[in-house]
Design a protein around this motif. Structure first.
Motif, short mmCIF file in Angstrom:
data_model
loop_
_atom_site.label_atom_id
_atom_site.label_comp_id
_atom_site.label_asym_id
_atom_site.label_seq_id
_atom_site.Cartn_x
_atom_site.Cartn_y
_atom_site.Cartn_z
N ALA A 48 92.32 44.70 25.31
CA ALA A 48 92.80 45.79 25.78
C ALA A 48 93.00 47.09 24.77
O ALA A 48 93.40 47.99 25.83
CB ALA A 48 95.27 44.81 25.30
N ALA A 49 92.74 47.42 24.18
CA ALA A 49 93.38 48.50 23.80
C ALA A 49 91.61 49.82 23.72
O ALA A 49 91.73 50.82 23.83
CB ALA A 49 92.46 48.85 21.41
N ALA A 50 90.49 48.32 24.21
CA ALA A 50 89.42 49.02 24.76
C ALA A 50 90.14 49.68 26.06
O ALA A 50 88.88 51.26 26.36
CB ALA A 50 88.64 48.49 24.76
N LEU A 51 90.30 49.42 27.24
CA LEU A 51 90.60 49.30 28.14
C LEU A 51 91.48 50.76 28.83
O LEU A 51 91.69 51.70 28.51
CB LEU A 51 91.77 48.49 29.39
N ARG A 52 92.74 50.46 26.92
CA ARG A 52 93.43 52.29 26.52
C ARG A 52 92.64 53.04 26.88
O ARG A 52 92.91 54.15 27.23
CB ARG A 52 94.79 51.79 26.11
N LEU A 53 91.66 52.59 26.12
CA LEU A 53 91.06 53.90 25.32
C LEU A 53 90.08 54.78 26.17
O LEU A 53 89.27 55.65 26.83
CB LEU A 53 89.90 53.39 24.15
N ALA A 54 89.54 53.73 27.46
CA ALA A 54 88.86 53.46 28.97
C ALA A 54 89.63 55.00 29.80
O ALA A 54 89.43 55.76 30.56
CB ALA A 54 88.21 52.91 29.22
N TRP A 55 90.49 53.98 29.69
CA TRP A 55 91.44 54.88 31.10
C TRP A 55 91.89 57.13 29.90
O TRP A 55 92.35 57.53 31.42
CB TRP A 55 93.00 54.91 31.13
N CYS A 56 91.80 56.70 28.74
CA CYS A 56 91.85 58.38 28.30
C CYS A 56 90.89 59.23 28.47
O CYS A 56 90.73 60.05 28.73
CB CYS A 56 91.82 58.36 27.01
N ALA A 57 89.37 58.29 29.90
CA ALA A 57 88.70 59.28 30.08
C ALA A 57 89.12 60.40 31.38
O ALA A 57 88.18 61.33 31.61
CB ALA A 57 87.33 58.59 30.33
N VAL A 58 90.01 59.78 31.89
CA VAL A 58 90.20 60.29 33.46
C VAL A 58 90.81 62.06 32.62
O VAL A 58 90.31 62.91 33.02
CB VAL A 58 91.12 58.93 33.59
N PRO A 59 92.50 61.52 31.91
CA PRO A 59 93.05 62.72 31.18
C PRO A 59 91.56 63.84 30.67
O PRO A 59 92.23 65.33 30.83
CB PRO A 59 94.06 62.67 30.52
N LEU A 60 91.10 63.45 29.52
CA LEU A 60 89.90 64.16 28.96
C LEU A 60 89.10 64.89 30.62
O LEU A 60 89.02 65.91 29.67
CB LEU A 60 89.03 62.82 28.47
N ALA A 61 88.49 64.11 31.06
CA ALA A 61 87.85 65.05 32.02
C ALA A 61 88.11 66.00 32.77
O ALA A 61 87.84 67.39 33.15
CB ALA A 61 87.16 63.80 33.23
N ALA A 62 89.88 65.28 32.81
CA ALA A 62 90.10 66.26 33.36
C ALA A 62 91.11 68.03 32.16
O ALA A 62 90.97 68.96 33.30
CB ALA A 62 92.40 65.90 33.95
N ALA A 63 90.80 68.12 31.30
CA ALA A 63 91.66 68.92 29.90
C ALA A 63 90.16 69.59 30.54
O ALA A 63 89.85 71.27 30.18
CB ALA A 63 92.09 68.40 29.07
N VAL A 64 89.12 68.85 30.06
CA VAL A 64 87.60 69.62 30.64
C VAL A 64 87.50 70.57 31.46
O VAL A 64 87.10 71.09 31.40
CB VAL A 64 86.41 68.74 29.70
N HIS A 65 87.34 70.09 32.67
CA HIS A 65 87.24 71.11 33.86
C HIS A 65 87.70 72.08 33.48
O HIS A 65 88.27 72.93 34.29
CB HIS A 65 87.70 70.13 34.58
N LEU A 66 89.32 71.35 33.30
CA LEU A 66 90.66 72.94 33.11
C LEU A 66 89.85 74.22 32.18
O LEU A 66 90.05 75.88 32.34
CB LEU A 66 91.31 72.51 32.96
N ALA A 67 89.20 73.68 31.09
CA ALA A 67 88.68 74.68 29.56
C ALA A 67 87.22 75.30 30.73
O ALA A 67 87.45 76.84 30.52
CB ALA A 67 88.51 73.34 28.88
N LEU A 68 86.89 74.51 31.17
CA LEU A 68 85.68 75.12 32.05
C LEU A 68 86.03 75.94 33.06
O LEU A 68 85.58 77.29 32.96
CB LEU A 68 85.11 74.27 32.92
N ALA A 69 86.68 75.88 33.36
CA ALA A 69 87.60 76.71 35.04
C ALA A 69 87.75 78.63 33.88
O ALA A 69 88.52 79.73 34.89
CB ALA A 69 88.52 76.17 35.67
N VAL A 70 89.34 77.60 33.08
CA VAL A 70 90.13 79.17 32.18
C VAL A 70 88.40 79.82 31.37
O VAL A 70 88.77 81.05 31.23
CB VAL A 70 90.40 78.14 31.88
N ALA A 71 88.09 79.73 30.97
CA ALA A 71 86.39 80.21 30.27
C ALA A 71 86.07 80.65 31.43
O ALA A 71 85.36 82.12 31.36
CB ALA A 71 85.83 78.99 30.01
#
Length: 472
Positions: A48-71
């Motif tokens: 269950a902990a590994a599954l929660r950590l895997a779901w964090c990849a979605v907000p991580l990708a969204a945050a990185v995409h936003l950082a690239l657009a702002v740059a």
């Protein structure tokens, strides 16, 4: 120091976009730390902990995409005349963009750590009567290496992505290849292999380079330049009977020399550079994006996986990954198609301008639109999945949903700002030629309405098809 000065001396809108990047990085870091707290509090539930950590990849990708657009839209790190003379070339500006992104993400990670420690009660006591102690492991010590690793994940990923995406590229066309050399350093292009001593044989090179005053080996006539070199015309040399310094044959001679120089440059394979170094962002392509068939195929495959998933976690994740990837790949082609449809059936100036802009900016606008469509589709399906007697969303799930939605919408708006910056010269030219500003605003509104009309029903249709297996 230069990055700090550029960060401090920018407009409030730019600072707001950087604060959005910091907020996205802070929210993602807090979710990662919450997964660490859950793993510490439930050591027997590693899956269950590994599954929660895997779901964090979605907000991580969204945050990185936003950082690239702002740059990409940061005016402080865009190439300007005179910067290369003071040592701020394309590579240095790319490094400044990456450093600015790292500073914004690091600020967000520090804020996430402070909020996490405050909710655990490590700073000023347990807030909210200990309501957050269930998923933050307030009664256990926090491992420092794991905490620093999770907090540094967002800055490291965003900085690396910005550095790779904004690396300087040479816009000049590549040379056709190294030129082959024959024996004794001579230029040779023949496929036949020469034997020993063939170069020194009399007449061996007679057919390759025709000399002045003699025909080529294959019977071709000598060129005008060679003929001119062998027997100069008195009229061309300016000593004819007319008495003028320039004769009518001078233009023909100049044209012949120009063509000879052009042929020589084409033969050597070293064309002149078209433009100077750019900021690394790709120019909009004039051709139709090629990802539309692949995107439709991936969306269809994802819907098929959903139809036979039967609520299995692995199959559901695979289906959503295929659907999201297909929407992102197909959206540039759909944007290009939308611009083409705007120009159909005898368009006027307004529709022609709106359609041409959509076609030119199909890739830059289409990918963020595809991400927004994927997020809306997933949100609709998840709402249908948890409707009825299922448990309600928790605080971390709500935070993750808000974070992903906010990042995608902010990325789309930032991409619109980037499109406006790239078309600033064209807009200024239109205004200088007498185009009314109201028409430009109407064209922008028409583009937004056309995209909404096309992508709105498409998103709802894909979301309804994805939720059909859940409703059964």
């Amino acid at each position: 120091m230069v990055a700090l000065r550029l960060t401090r001396a920018t407009r409030p809108t730019v600072q707001l976009r950087r604060l959005l990047v910091a907020a996205a990085a802070g929210g993602t870091g807090f979710l990662l730390l919450a997964c660490l707290g859950y793993a510490l509090d439930h050591p027997q539930q590693a899956d269950a902990a590994a599954l929660r950590l895997a779901w964090c990849a979605v907000p991580l990708a969204a945050a990185v995409h936003l950082a690239l657009a702002v740059a990409r839209t940061d005016p402080g790190t865009r190439p300007r005349p005179g910067l290369s003379a003071v040592g701020l070339g394309p590579a240095r500006l790319m490094a400044l963009s990456a450093l600015t992104t790292a500073l914004s993400c690091a600020l967000g990670s520090v804020l996430a750590l402070l909020v996490f420690l405050h909710l655990r009660g490590d700073l000023t006591g347990m807030p909210f009567d200990g309501a957050a102690s269930d998923f933050l492991a307030a009664d256990q010590p926090l491992p420092i290496p794991a905490t620093l690793t999770l907090l540094g994940l967002v800055p490291a990923t965003a900085t690396t992505t910005v550095a790779l995406a904004l690396r300087p590229r040479d816009p000049r066309r590549a040379a056709p290849g190294p030129r082959g050399f024959g024996r004794f350093g001579a230029y040779g292009r023949s496929a036949a292999r020469e034997t020993f001593g063939a170069y020194g044989r009399f007449g061996a090179r007679r057919g390759n380079v025709p000399a002045a005053g003699r025909p080529a080996a294959d019977g071709a006539q000598p060129t005008d330049g060679a003929a001119a070199g062998a027997a100069p015309d008195p009229e061309r040399s300016g000593h004819g009977t007319s008495g003028h310094g320039t004769a009518p044959g001078t233009d023909t001679e100049t044209k012949t020399q120009t063509e000879a120089v052009a042929e020589a440059e084409a033969e050597t394979g070293s064309p002149a550079p078209e433009t100077a170094w750019t900021d690394g962002s790709r120019r909009p392509s004039k051709d139709t994006p090629v990802g539309l068939p692949w995107g439709i195929t991936l969306v269809t495959a994802g819907l098929a996986v959903h139809a036979y998933a039967e609520r299995q976690a692995g199959a559901v994740l695979l289906g959503w990954f295929l659907i999201a990837t297909g929407l992102v790949l197909a959206s540039p082609g759909l944007t290009h198609l939308c611009g083409r449809l705007l120009q159909s059936t005898r368009p006027g100036a307004l529709r022609l301008l709106a359609g041409r802009v959509l076609m030119a900016e199909a890739t830059r606008l289409g990918r963020p639109l595809g991400v927004v469509c994927a997020v809306v589709t997933a949100g609709y399906a998840m709402t249908t999945l948890y409707a009825g007697s299922a448990p309600a969303f928790g605080p971390l799930t709500t935070l993750g949903a808000l974070l992903v939605t906010g990042c995608t919408v902010a990325t789309l708006l930032t991409a619109a700002v980037e499109t406006r910056q790239c078309r600033a010269d064209t807009t200024a030219t239109l205004l200088r030629l007498g185009a009314p500003a109201a028409m430009l605003r109407a064209a922008a509104a028409l583009r937004a309405a056309a995209l909404l009309v096309l992508f709105g029903p498409l998103t709802l249709a894909v979301a309804a098809l994805a939720a059909l297996p859940v409703d059964r």
